[in-house]
Scaffold this active site. Structure first.
Site, PDB file in Angstrom:
ATOM      1  N   ASP A  17       0.827  -1.208   0.000  1.00 36.94           N
ATOM      2  CA  ASP A  17       0.000   0.000   0.000  1.00 36.94           C
ATOM      3  C   ASP A  17       0.865   1.263   0.000  1.00 36.94           C
ATOM      4  O   ASP A  17       2.098   1.196  -0.004  1.00 36.94           O
ATOM      5  CB  ASP A  17      -0.919  -0.073   1.241  1.00 36.94           C
TER       6      ASP A  17
ATOM      7  N   GLU B 185      -1.172   1.617  -5.091  1.00 36.88           N
ATOM      8  CA  GLU B 185      -0.728   3.016  -5.048  1.00 36.88           C
ATOM      9  C   GLU B 185      -1.853   3.954  -5.446  1.00 36.88           C
ATOM     10  O   GLU B 185      -1.659   5.166  -5.471  1.00 36.88           O
ATOM     11  CB  GLU B 185       0.535   3.107  -5.923  1.00 36.88           C
ATOM     12  N   TRP B 186      -3.016   3.391  -5.750  1.00 38.00           N
ATOM     13  CA  TRP B 186      -4.268   4.121  -6.012  1.00 38.00           C
ATOM     14  C   TRP B 186      -4.268   4.904  -7.327  1.00 38.00           C
ATOM     15  O   TRP B 186      -5.166   5.712  -7.579  1.00 38.00           O
ATOM     16  CB  TRP B 186      -4.620   5.072  -4.859  1.00 38.00           C
ATOM     17  N   GLY B 187      -3.216   4.739  -8.119  1.00 38.68           N
ATOM     18  CA  GLY B 187      -3.206   5.421  -9.421  1.00 38.68           C
ATOM     19  C   GLY B 187      -2.679   6.846  -9.382  1.00 38.68           C
ATOM     20  O   GLY B 187      -2.611   7.507 -10.416  1.00 38.68           O
ATOM     21  N   ASP B 188      -2.288   7.324  -8.197  1.00 38.78           N
ATOM     22  CA  ASP B 188      -1.876   8.734  -8.088  1.00 38.78           C
ATOM     23  C   ASP B 188      -0.647   9.058  -8.940  1.00 38.78           C
ATOM     24  O   ASP B 188      -0.527  10.145  -9.486  1.00 38.78           O
ATOM     25  CB  ASP B 188      -1.564   9.108  -6.635  1.00 38.78           C
ATOM     26  N   ASN B 189       0.283   8.116  -8.991  1.00 39.86           N
ATOM     27  CA  ASN B 189       1.528   8.345  -9.746  1.00 39.86           C
ATOM     28  C   ASN B 189       1.590   7.471 -11.004  1.00 39.86           C
ATOM     29  O   ASN B 189       2.669   7.065 -11.432  1.00 39.86           O
ATOM     30  CB  ASN B 189       2.746   8.074  -8.861  1.00 39.86           C
TER      31      ASN B 189
ATOM     32  N   ASP C  40     -10.188   3.738  -2.940  1.00 40.78           N
ATOM     33  CA  ASP C  40     -10.945   2.548  -2.527  1.00 40.78           C
ATOM     34  C   ASP C  40     -12.355   2.500  -3.119  1.00 40.78           C
ATOM     35  O   ASP C  40     -13.023   3.509  -3.292  1.00 40.78           O
ATOM     36  CB  ASP C  40     -11.045   2.507  -1.003  1.00 40.78           C
TER      37      ASP C  40
HETATM   38  C1  GLA Z   1      -5.943   1.465   1.669  1.00 40.25           C
HETATM   39  C2  GLA Z   1      -6.145   0.447   0.550  1.00 40.25           C
HETATM   40  C3  GLA Z   1      -7.261  -0.512   0.942  1.00 40.25           C
HETATM   41  C4  GLA Z   1      -6.900  -1.213   2.247  1.00 40.25           C
HETATM   42  C5  GLA Z   1      -6.633  -0.182   3.335  1.00 40.25           C
HETATM   43  C6  GLA Z   1      -6.050  -0.800   4.594  1.00 40.25           C
HETATM   44  O1  GLA Z   1      -7.048   2.306   1.798  1.00 40.25           O
HETATM   45  O2  GLA Z   1      -6.443   1.101  -0.663  1.00 40.25           O
HETATM   46  O3  GLA Z   1      -7.472  -1.465  -0.083  1.00 40.25           O
HETATM   47  O4  GLA Z   1      -5.766  -2.011   2.043  1.00 40.25           O
HETATM   48  O5  GLA Z   1      -5.701   0.805   2.905  1.00 40.25           O
HETATM   49  O6  GLA Z   1      -5.796   0.126   5.589  1.00 40.25           O
END
Ligand code: GLA
Length: 413
Positions: free
Chosen positions: A158, A191-195, A213
């Site tokens: 993460d 990494e959520w796509g930010d970079n 998320d």
């Molecule tokens: C981030 C991730 C989630 C999960 C939580 C755990 O938000 O994107 O998928 O792993 O952390 O804290």
């Protein structure tokens, strides 16, 4: 390259290796070939957050096998945030929470393996995880050796508490650490796509999250006041990243996040969610409570036809072909010249689908593929009904309820 430059580089790499306390014998880069089709499994976060323990995980593994989930292709059991004790031990090693896992994490991993399943853990590139447990920053090689010694098969990594660090470098460091530790482990970048991990993730990881998320709703944005961030309904995530499809493929997947099937939406919406994840060739990581799974939820998660679309060996993410008046048409090229086509009703009322194949020309410009119904005919199979429904010589006409989908497989005649 000159000899002196080569010697300098060799010296530099050796130095980097030794400075991390390791003799680097591998050239780095991920373990190839571990995820040639989108990974399938279960992750603890969406339902349980940090409320996890060994009883829950064992029961989940048991049900994965007895329910038919495993037979349908699900094989990873992944512990997300909250599996660790709040502190490392005196040698800097990670420790599993002894209250949640009284038999020890290795015993749990062995149990899951004994069921024929694979096991995954979670950590973060930052100083601590999103839920405040010890992060990996500065401990990459030590943690990688720990994971290898536990014989885990999957690591979700993460991106919380990473102020000031470079994403591609941080993920490359952990990828190299895993490779050096030697146990093949699927590396899941979160990494959520930010970079833009799709720009640099392919040599480093097997899959990467492309958004913040997920939230169990069709199309909403759920704003978390605390921390000022949002979670996203599944159609929002799809819309957000529909244009990066050419970066996804076998062993390097765009990850649209864990499934929310069985987590509170209607069965119709769950069906649409599962369909879209299949159309996008996203990893299929269930996030529901298996112990309370309804037969409808199980039927959605184990739909063989949709899973086959997701797992198709071409590994191409689908795309939006058209949108009008709340009705969208998504298509996904499949192997053997076949296609999957999904009608999604995003509106609040029932709509009529009237799709005259002869008037359509489906062109996939990213992958240079085409379905021309004037030159090629296809048999049509309705995948949710598991039934053949004619061919493309005649228009396809059907009613479609709000938030529902129809998915057809077009099989070349
Ligand atoms: C981030 C991730 C989630 C999960 C939580 C755990 O938000 O994107 O998928 O792993 O952390 O804290």
């Amino acid at each position: 390259m000159k000899k002196t430059t080569i010697s300098f580089l060799l010296l530099l790499f050796t130095f980097i290796g030794f400075s991390q306390g390791n003799k680097v014998t591998q050239t780095g880069g991920k373990f190839d070939g571990l995820a040639m089709t989108p990974p399938m499994g279960w992750n603890s976060w969406n339902t349980f957050e940090t409320n996890i323990d060994e009883k829950l995980i064992k029961e989940t593994a048991d049900i994965m096998v007895t329910s038919g989930m495993e037979a349908a292709g699900y094989n990873y059991i992944v512990l997300d945030d909250g599996w660790m004790a709040k502190e490392r031990d005196k040698n800097g090693n990670l420790v599993a929470d002894p209250v949640k896992f009284p038999s020890g994490i290795k015993a749990l991993i062995d149990y899951v393996h004994s069921k024929g399943l694979k096991f995954g853990l979670y950590n973060c590139a930052g100083t601590s995880t999103c839920a405040g447990y010890p992060g990996t920053r500065g401990y990459e090689y030590q943690d990688a050796r720990f994971y290898a010694s536990l014989e885990i098969d999957f690591l979700k990594y993460d991106w919380c508490n990473t102020a000031g660090i470079n994403a591609s470098e941080a993920y490359a460091t952990m990828s190299n650490a895993l490779k050096t530790a030697g146990k093949p482990i699927v590396f899941s970048l979160c990494e959520w796509g930010d970079n833009k991990p799709w720009d640099w993730g392919k040599p480093i990881g097997n899959l990467w999250r492309i958004s913040g998320d997920i939230y169990p709703c069709f199309d909403c944005e759920f704003h978390h006041e605390e921390g000022n961030w949002s979670s996203w309904g599944f159609m929002k995530i799809i819309e957000m990243r529909k244009d990066i499809r050419k970066f996804s493929g076998p062993d390097h997947w765009n990850d649209f996040d864990m499934l929310e099937v069985g987590d509170g939406m209607t069965n119709t919406e769950d069906k649409a969610h599962f369909t879209m994840w299949s159309m996008m060739a996203s990893p299929l990581i269930a996030g529901n409570d298996f112990r309370k799974m309804s037969k409808e939820t199980l039927a959605i998660l184990t739909n063989k036809e949709l899973i086959a679309v997701n797992q198709d060996k071409l590994g191409i993410q689908g795309f939006k072909y058209s949108a009008a008046d709340g009705m969208e048409v998504w298509v996904k090229p499949l192997s053997d010249g076949n296609w999957a086509i999904t009608f999604v009703n995003r509106s609040d009322v029932t709509k009529k689908v009237n799709f005259d194949w002869k008037k359509q020309l489906i062109k996939d410009t990213d992958f240079n593929l085409e379905a021309n119904f004037n030159t090629t005919s296809y048999k049509i199979k309705n995948l949710w009904k598991n039934k053949e429904v004619g061919n493309t010589k005649k228009a396809f006409i059907a009613n479609l309820a709000s938030h529902d989908v129809i998915t057809l497989k077009l099989i070349k005649i």
